[in-house]
Design a protein around this motif. Structure first.
Motif, short mmCIF file in Angstrom:
data_model
loop_
_atom_site.label_atom_id
_atom_site.label_comp_id
_atom_site.label_asym_id
_atom_site.label_seq_id
_atom_site.Cartn_x
_atom_site.Cartn_y
_atom_site.Cartn_z
N SER A 237 0.82 -1.22 0.00
CA SER A 237 0.00 0.00 0.00
C SER A 237 0.85 1.26 0.00
O SER A 237 0.36 2.33 -0.36
N GLU A 238 2.11 1.16 0.39
CA GLU A 238 2.99 2.34 0.42
C GLU A 238 3.25 2.87 -0.98
O GLU A 238 3.73 3.99 -1.14
N PHE A 239 2.92 2.07 -2.02
CA PHE A 239 3.09 2.53 -3.39
C PHE A 239 2.19 3.74 -3.68
O PHE A 239 2.48 4.53 -4.57
N VAL A 240 1.08 3.86 -2.93
CA VAL A 240 0.20 5.03 -3.02
C VAL A 240 0.36 5.79 -1.71
O VAL A 240 -0.30 5.45 -0.72
N PRO A 241 1.25 6.79 -1.62
CA PRO A 241 1.56 7.44 -0.35
C PRO A 241 0.32 8.02 0.32
O PRO A 241 -0.61 8.50 -0.34
N TYR A 242 0.31 7.96 1.66
CA TYR A 242 -0.72 8.54 2.51
C TYR A 242 -2.06 7.81 2.37
O TYR A 242 -2.63 7.34 3.35
N ILE A 243 -2.59 7.74 1.16
CA ILE A 243 -3.91 7.13 0.95
C ILE A 243 -3.84 5.62 1.14
O ILE A 243 -4.69 5.03 1.82
#
Length: 346
Positions: A237-243
Motif C-alpha cells: 500500500s505504500e506505493f500510493v503514499p498517505y492514501i
C-alpha cells in the motif's frame, strides 16, 4: 474572382478555431481511453524497472546489454511469481480469511467509530464521499469480475516487456511528432522523467519493504490475526503514499477489534509508530535523493487523479505526479522561465 476567399485575419481565426477543435477532440479521446492510458503508463513503469535491473547486471556482472536485459526480465517474472506464491500459498489462508471477513470488519469498525457523535459524522462523510466515487465503482467491478483485473495485469506485463525490448524506438517516434526547434528540450525533459521515475521507484522499494516489515512485526507483537498478510498488504500500500497505508490500516483495525481491546490498541500504536518513523526519518532521507514533492500537493494530486482515472489511476497516481512535477520543472521552469533547476539526482 475569389470573393469568398477569407482574408489574412479570417484565415488566422479559422486556423485557431480548427486547432481548438482538434485539442478538444484529443482531450475527449484521452478521457474515453483513460484506462488504456493508465495501463500504458504502468507498462512504461515496468519497462523502467526492467532496465534498472539490466543496468545493475551490466555494471556489477559485466554482462552484455542483451543478456543483462534477458536476465532482468527473468528477475521480474521471478519476483511476480514469488508474490503470487506468497499470496496464494504461503499466506493463502490468511488472505482468504481477510477477504471473506473484510466487509463485516469494516462494518464493525464503522459501528465502533460511530459510538461518538464526531466519529459518526466522520463515518457518514467517508461513506458519502466513497459511495459516488469512480474508485468505488471500480472496486465493485473488480469484486464482481476478477477477470478484468487479471487481464489488465497481463496487458501491463506484456506491454512492459515490449517497451523494455527497445525503448529507443518509442522515444524517437514520439519526438518525430514534435517540431524540430523544440525537440532537444523535449528530449531532455523525457530523459529527466526517466531518471526521476527510476529514482522514485528505488525509493518506493525501500519504503515499501520497511513499512511491511515494521507493520508485520508490530501486529505480531500485538497478537493480531493474519499479521503476515496484513504486513504484506501494508508494504504494497505504500506505493500510493498517505492514501494507501490509511486504507490498509482499516482491515488491521477491524481484525484487532475482533480479538480484543489490547490488540486493537496495539494495532493503533503499531501504525502510529511506523508512520512516525517513516515520516520523520526514512521518507526525508530517501526523498533527499529523489525529487521532493510537498506533502499537501501529493495528497490532493493523488485524490484528484483517483477521481479522474479511477482505481488503476489511483494505484499509479504517485508515479503520475512525479512525471507531472518533473515536466513542470524541466519544461516550464527551466526552458521557458530560464530558472536554474537542478538535474535529477543532484
Amino acid at each position: 474572382m475569389n470573393r469568398l476567399r477569407p482574408d489574412a485575419d479570417d484565415t488566422r481565426f479559422i486556423r485557431r478555431v480548427m486547432l481548438l477543435i482538434l485539442i478538444v477532440a484529443v482531450v475527449a479521446a484521452l478521457w474515453k481511453a483513460g484506462d488504456l492510458l493508465i495501463l500504458a503508463f504502468g507498462s512504461i513503469l515496468g519497462a523502467i524497472v526492467i532496465h534498472a535491473f539490466a543496468d545493475l547486471y551490466t555494471e556489477r556482472l559485466h554482462l552484455p546489454r542483451r543478456p543483462a536485459l534477458g536476465l532482468a526480465i527473468v528477475t521480474i517474472l521471478a519476483a511476480i511469481g514469488f508474490l503470487v506464491w506468497l499470496f496464494g500459498i504461503q499466506f493463502g489462508a490468511q488472505v482468504n480469511a481477510l477477504v471473506v471477513r473484510l466487509p463485516s470488519l469494516l462494518d464493525q469498525l464503522g459501528a465502533w467509530a460511530s459510538q461518538s457523535p464526531v466519529g459518526a459524522k466522520i463515518v457518514d462523510a467517508v461513506q458519502a464521499a466513497f459511495a459516488g466515487s469512480r474508485v468505488a465503482r471500480d472496486i465493485g467491478g473488480l469484486v464482481t469480475g476478477g477477470g478484468e483485473l487479471i487481464l489488465n495485469c497481463l496487458l501491463l506485463l506484456i506491454g512492459a516487456l515490449f517497451f523494455a525490448a527497445d525503448p529507443g524506438v518509442y522515444k524517437r517516434g514520439a519526438l518525430l511528432l514534435i517540431p524540430r526547434g523544440i525537440r532537444p528540450a523535449i528530449a531532455d525533459a523525457i530523459d529527466d522523467v526517466g531518471i526521476n521515475l527510476r529514482l522514485w521507484l528505488r525509493a518506493e522499494l525501500i519504503l515499501m519493504t520497511t513499512m511491511g516489515l515494521l507493520v508485520a512485526f508490530g501486529l505480531w507483537l500485538s497478537g493480531v490475526p493474519s499479521w503476515a498478510a496484513l504486513g504484506l498488504l501494508a508494504g504494497l500500500s505504500e506505493f500510493v503514499p498517505y492514501i494507501g497505508p490509511t486504507a490498509a490500516m482499516l482491515p488491521a483495525l477491524g481484525l484487532g477489534a475482533t480479538v480484543g481491546t489490547g490488540p486493537l490498541v496495539g494495532t493503533l500504536v503499531t501504525y502510529a509508530a511506523v508512520r512516525l518513523v517513516q515520516t520523520n526519518f526514512l521518507t526525508p532521507w530517501v526523498q533527499s535523493r529523489v525529487i521532493a514533492i510537498p506533502p499537501a500537493i501529493t495528497v490532493f494530486a493523488i485524490i484528484g487523479i483517483g477521481m479522474v482515472f479511477g482505481l488503476f489511476g489511483l494505484f499509479f497516481s504517485a508515479a503520475l505526479l512525479v512525471v507531472i512535477f518533473t515536466l513542470v520543472r524541466s519544461l516550464y521552469l527551466r526552458e521557458m522561465l530560464g530558472e536554474d533547476v537542478d538535474s535529477p539526482g543532484e
